[in-house]
Every structure is written in structure tokens, then in C-alpha cells.
Design a protein around this motif. Structure first.
Motif, PDB file in Angstrom:
ATOM      1  N   ASP A 267       0.869  -1.178   0.000  1.00 30.18           N
ATOM      2  CA  ASP A 267       0.000   0.000   0.000  1.00 30.18           C
ATOM      3  C   ASP A 267       0.909   1.232   0.000  1.00 30.18           C
ATOM      4  O   ASP A 267       2.104   1.143   0.236  1.00 30.18           O
ATOM      5  CB  ASP A 267      -0.889  -0.020   1.247  1.00 30.18           C
ATOM      6  N   GLY A 268       0.314   2.394  -0.292  1.00 31.95           N
ATOM      7  CA  GLY A 268       1.113   3.621  -0.260  1.00 31.95           C
ATOM      8  C   GLY A 268       1.886   3.852  -1.543  1.00 31.95           C
ATOM      9  O   GLY A 268       2.860   4.592  -1.570  1.00 31.95           O
TER      10      GLY A 268
ATOM     11  N   ASN B  61      -8.001   2.903   2.927  1.00 31.92           N
ATOM     12  CA  ASN B  61      -8.475   4.103   2.259  1.00 31.92           C
ATOM     13  C   ASN B  61      -9.782   3.995   1.478  1.00 31.92           C
ATOM     14  O   ASN B  61     -10.870   4.204   1.989  1.00 31.92           O
ATOM     15  CB  ASN B  61      -7.366   4.596   1.354  1.00 31.92           C
TER      16      ASN B  61
ATOM     17  N   ASP C  69      -4.613  -4.117  -1.559  1.00 30.02           N
ATOM     18  CA  ASP C  69      -4.006  -3.148  -0.646  1.00 30.02           C
ATOM     19  C   ASP C  69      -4.450  -3.432   0.784  1.00 30.02           C
ATOM     20  O   ASP C  69      -3.641  -3.414   1.714  1.00 30.02           O
ATOM     21  CB  ASP C  69      -4.400  -1.713  -1.029  1.00 30.02           C
TER      22      ASP C  69
HETATM   23 MG    MG Z   1      -3.798   3.075  -0.181  1.00 25.04          MG
END
Ligand code: MG
Ligand code: ADP
Length: 516
Positions: free
Chosen positions: A100-101, A163, A381
Motif C-alpha cells: 500500500d502507499g 483508504n 491493498d
Molecule cells: Mg492506499
């Protein structure tokens, strides 16, 4: 173009004297590289955060992908600029390490490049900038550790931290990870989670199945659609006489012998007690008919990976030869059923209540193929975040709060450095602000005003949890909003972004073949 003569005096034309190379040196090289890196980051900037925009990408063969996942956007963009490729690689590393990210890391790198450009214009040597960034990234890295908290409430946290994923999807992801997690070894084998999707229904119909779903149907329409307490023979051999290999000889000279061989194979399965056959290969109509007559339901053409998962879930063994089939090698499942979808002949096999429930399937429903693909990426994710939390349960607050807090810390530390590095360190602090600014901008807020308000609040209240209220909940305390990110994910973002920017800054000569 040039005219020349050979040794006999015959004229010839040289069209191109030699392959020309273009070359960029010194500050020009750095500026050009920074511009390319920033261009890539600018594309991803609008996709950051819960209100980020999606990108629609068309592949050369016309396939359309709609996504807001950084790694996927860059992967599909097919860039051919060298520096842009570095950014793609950066996002991929983040995906590989953390999962993720991937958008955030590129936005961060873009912001660092932007600051570097300003510093270069002020006449600071690139190496000084690189050194300053290195110092600053270390400060930020350690500061993150300081503001992180340990949390054992994985489940509770996670329902929010993911998210874009809808809450229910996040919950499904957490349940899936917890189902397959090895809590003693603190590890999760994500291979045990199968993500399957089928067009139709709505996103909310997405479910977690404690078992395996296979996109296949029973080999014969008249076979039973539901088998309770199934004993499953998992075969990688087809129902047909073995193909003669060099040294073997199979004498099949009559139709009877051919038939008997098949019958023996089916009988063998029945003898060991199988009530369902799952086969990697296909079998012809005759074999199919035989299986139906003997009341032995079968599924054919099941892929190798699925076969392995079925074996893990049902506690069975994959059997490569009929002779090796024994009762112990059968897998068992409480319920195997065939489920039909829509008005088409689309059917899937559900294998549930398995002996070993440590293999699960997330079954995604959605209005169209692109939606399902994007949901798969969100789930991926979410699964990665959940896995990272099981490995290491430290978290920092999201919504840009961690970045703002780091920015304040780095800014304060800059004063302690007497040399030119302090400018680079301050530049790093400004670059950290890019994440909350992008989040604010994407949510339709005034970026600079919002950021300065939140920043002063953080300083005044000495509270590192203040971030950007992207979803307009009414509070910007991310602790109350339950917006989290994993500590290792955030640290990795800072490390990777700094590394790639340092690398770009150190290039002062770009030699490439010229265009024709
Ligand atoms: Mg994310
Ligand atoms: P990435 O690919 O980098 O994970 P995302 O689109 O997932 O990009 O956005 C992640 C960013 O959005 C993080 O900085 C995270 O803290 C922030 N974020 C996620 N959900 C929220 C929320 N509900 N409110 C505020 N910020 C959020």
C-alpha cells in the motif's frame, strides 16, 4: 548527408554519418531529469487519498483499466523516459515491500524533486542537497517511530484504515487475513487467500467464503449440484489410457480393453470412497458419461494453483496416478455446491466447510469487469495492510497527520545544522507538506489554508494526530476518525522516495541515442 567517392571514383551518398548521440550535462541534466520526475508525480497527485480521482488507461489492444492505485497507473502508462521509469520502479518497490502507499511514495518523491529544483536554482550543489535529504529522512524516520503507537486491536483499526475500500470490504479483508494468519509466527501467506470475481450483483454482495470457489461447473449437467460430506479425489491424471511413453507398451487392441481401462479408473476412485473428482485435465464425452452413470460427479480443467488451494483447504493430496489413489489422500469438505449466476449458463463451484479452513476466497461482485478489477486492487491493498499489521502492529495516524508532524520535527532540526545542508533539510520539511496539501486539494479544500490551520493546531495542541478531514466528518483528529497507516509502510515511503531522489540528483550526464 554527404557525397563521397569510392576507390574507383564512383560517387555514393552517406545518409547519416554516424549515430548521433544527444548529451545533457551538468545542471541541464539535473533540471531535465527533475522535470521528468515531477511530470510523473503530477499525474499521480490527483489520485491520492479517499477522494482521489481515478485514471482511465487504455492498453494498445484496447483493454480499458480504471484505477486510482499508483502502482497500477504507472505500470500501465508505458513510459519511455528513463527517469519516469525510475518513478515506476519506485512505486513498484513500495508495492512489493508493503503493498500500500504506492501513490503517496511517488507524490513524495515528486515534492522532493520540486524542492531540489528550487535549491539548485539558488546555487546549492546537488551533492549538498542529497546529503541534506539523507539527514532529514533519518530525522523523519525516527520521528515516525516516536509518534507511532502499538495497537493490538487489529480488527477494529482496520475497518477504517483502508483508504478507498468500503468499510465492508475492509472487514472482509481483515477477516480473510485473520483466517489464514499464523499468529505465532506473525506471518500471513497471502497465497492462501483467493480473490475471485464475477460480473453481476452489486459491490455489497461481495462475500468472504471460508473455502474455495472455482470458476468451473460439474462436467455433466445431470450430475448432482450439491454434495454433502464430500470426499474429494484431486487428480492430475486424465481418465484415459496412459499415453505410451518410449519404454512402455500399452496393448489396447480391442474396444473392450479400452473401455475396461476407463472403467477401472473410475472404479478405483469409487473404491477408495471418493464422492467427487476434481481433475486438472479434461476428459471426453465417454469418460464423462461413465462418471455420470457411476454417480461420481466430476469437475474438469481445474488450474494448478486452484488445485493446490483445494488440496490445502480440504486436507487432501494431489494424486498424479490412479494407482496412487488411497482413502487417506482424499480431501474432505462439508459441502460442495454448484451455484448459477445471472441468466447465462455461468456457474461456479463452491467448496465449503473444509477440513482445514486456512484457505479462503474473497468473492467480488460488481456491475462491470473494470469495477471488479479495481475492487481486486483495493482488496489487495487492504490485505497487505492487514498482513503488515500482523507482522508489526505499530501504526501512525493518516490523513497527512504523520507527514505534518514529521515536517515540524525536520524543520526544527534544521536549525541545528550550520552548513548549507540546512536549506536542503528545510526543503525536505516543505516536501513533506505536499502529501497533506494533495489530500486537501483532492477533497476540494483550500490546500494552503487547510494545511496551515492544521499545522498550527498540531503545534499549539502538541497533538500529532491532526490531519486533513478529507471526508468532511467534522473533526480533523485522525484518532477519532480512525484513519491509520502502518508504521513500516510510512517509513518505507520516506526511505524509498529519498533514495530515488538522491539517485536522480547525482546524475550529471545523460547520454542517449538521438531520435531519427
Ligand atoms: Mg492506499
Ligand atoms: P496510496 O496508493 O499511497 O495508498 P491512497 O489513495 O490509498 O494512496 O491514499 C492514501 C492517503 O490517504 C494516506 O495519506 C491516508 O492517510 C489518506 N487517507 C485515507 N483515508 C483517509 C480518510 N478517511 N481521511 C483522511 N485521509 C485519508
Amino acid at each position: 548527408m554527404a557525397l563521397a567517392f569510392d576507390e574507383f571514383g564512383r560517387p555514393f551518398i552517406i545518409l547519416k554519418e554516424q549515430e548521433q548521440k544527444t548529451r545533457l550535462r551538468g545542471l541541464d541534466a539535473q533540471k531535465a531529469n527533475i522535470a521528468s520526475g515531477k511530470a510523473v508525480a503530477r499525474i499521480l497527485r490527483t489520485s491520492l487519498g479517499p477522494k482521489g480521482m481515478d485514471k482511465m488507461l487504455q492498453s494498445p489492444d484496447g483493454d480499458v483499466t480504471i484505477t486510482n492505485d499508483g502502482a497500477t497507473i504507472l505500470e500501465q502508462m508505458d513510459v519511455d523516459n528513463q527517469i519516469a521509469k525510475l518513478m515506476v520502479e519506485l512505486s513498484r518497490s513500495q508495492d512489493y515491500e508493503i503493498g500500500d502507499g504506492t501513490t503517496g511514495v511517488v507524490v513524495m518523491a515528486g515534492a522532493l524533486l520540486e524542492q531540489a529544483e528550487k535549491l539548485l536554482e539558488r546555487g546549492i550543489h546537488p551533492i549538498r542537497i542529497a546529503e541534506g535529504y539523507e539527514v532529514a529522512s533519518r530525522i523523519a524516520f525516527e520521528h515516525l517511530e516516536r509518534i507511532s503507537i502499538n495497537s493490538n486491536l487489529v480488527l477494529q483499526i482496520l475497518s477504517h484504515c483502508v483508504n478507498r475500500c468500503k468499510r465492508s470490504l475492509a472487514e472482509i479483508a481483515v477477516k480473510a487475513v485473520l483466517a489464514v494468519a499464523d499468529l505465532e509466527r506473525k506471518d500471513v501467506n497471502l497465497d492462501l487467500i483467493k480473490v475471485e470475481g464475477k460480473v453481476g450483483g452489486k459491490l455489497e454482495d461481495t462475500e468472504l467464503i471460508y473455502g474455495i470457489v472455482v470458476d468451473k461447473d460439474m462436467s455433466h449437467p445431470q450430475m448432482p449440484k450439491q454434495i454433502e460430506d464430500a470426499k474429494i479425489a484431486i487428480l492430475t491424471c486424465p481418465f484415459e489410457p496412459p499415453k505410451p511413453k518410449t519404454k512402455h507398451k500399452v496393448d489396447i487392441d480391442t474396444v473392450e480393453k479400452f473401455q475396461t481401462l476407463r472403467q477401472q479408473q473410475v472404479q478405483r476412485c469409487k473404491d477408495v470412497g471418493a464422492t467427487l473428482v476434481i481433475c486438472q485435465w479434461g476428459f471426453d464425452d465417454e469418460a464423462n458419461h461413465l462418471l455420470m452413470n457411476r454417480n461420481l460427479p466430476a469437475v474438469r480443467w481445474v488450474g494448478g494453483v486452484e488445485l493446490e488451494l483445494i488440496a490445502i483447504a480440504t486436507g487432501g493430496r494431489i494424486v498424479p496416478r490412479f494407482q496412487e489413489l488411497t482413502p487417506e489422500k482424499l480431501g474432505s469438505a462439508g459441502l460442495v455446491r454448484e451455484k448459477a449466476f445471472g441468466t447465462t449458463k455461468d456457474r461456479m463451484i463452491y467448496i465449503e466447510h473444509c477440513a482445514n479452513s486456512r484457505a479462503v476466497t474473497i468473492f467480488i461482485r460488481g456491475g462491470n469487469k473494470m469495477m471488479i478489477e479495481e475492487t481486486k486492487r483495493s482488496i489487495h491493498d487492504a490485505l497487505c495492510v492487514a498482513r503488515n499489521l500482523i507482522r508489526n502492529n505499530s501504526i501512525v495516524y493518516g490523513g497527512g497527520s504523520a507527514e505534518i508532524s514529521c515536517s515540524i520535527a525536520v524543520e526544527a532540526a534544521a536549525d541545528k545544522y550550520p552548513g548549507v545542508e540546512q536549506y536542503a533539510i528545510r526543503g525536505f520539511a516543505d516536501a513533506l507538506d505536499a502529501i497533506p496539501m494533495a489530500l486537501a486539494e483532492n477533497s476540494g479544500l483550500q490546500p494552503i489554508e487547510t494545511l496551515s490551520a492544521v499545522k498550527s493546531q498540531q503545534i499549539k495542541e502538541n497533538n500529532s494526530c491532526c490531519g486533513i478531514d478529507c471526508n468532511d466528518v467534522g473533526t480533523n483528529d485522525m484518532r477519532e476518525q480512525n484513519v491509520f497507516e502502518t508504521l513500516i509502510g510510512k517509513q518505507q515511503q520516506i526511505l524509498l522516495a529519498t533514495q530515488v531522489v538522491k539517485m536522480i540528483l547525482k546524475i550529471d550526464d545523460v547520454i542517449s541515442p538521438s531520435d531519427y
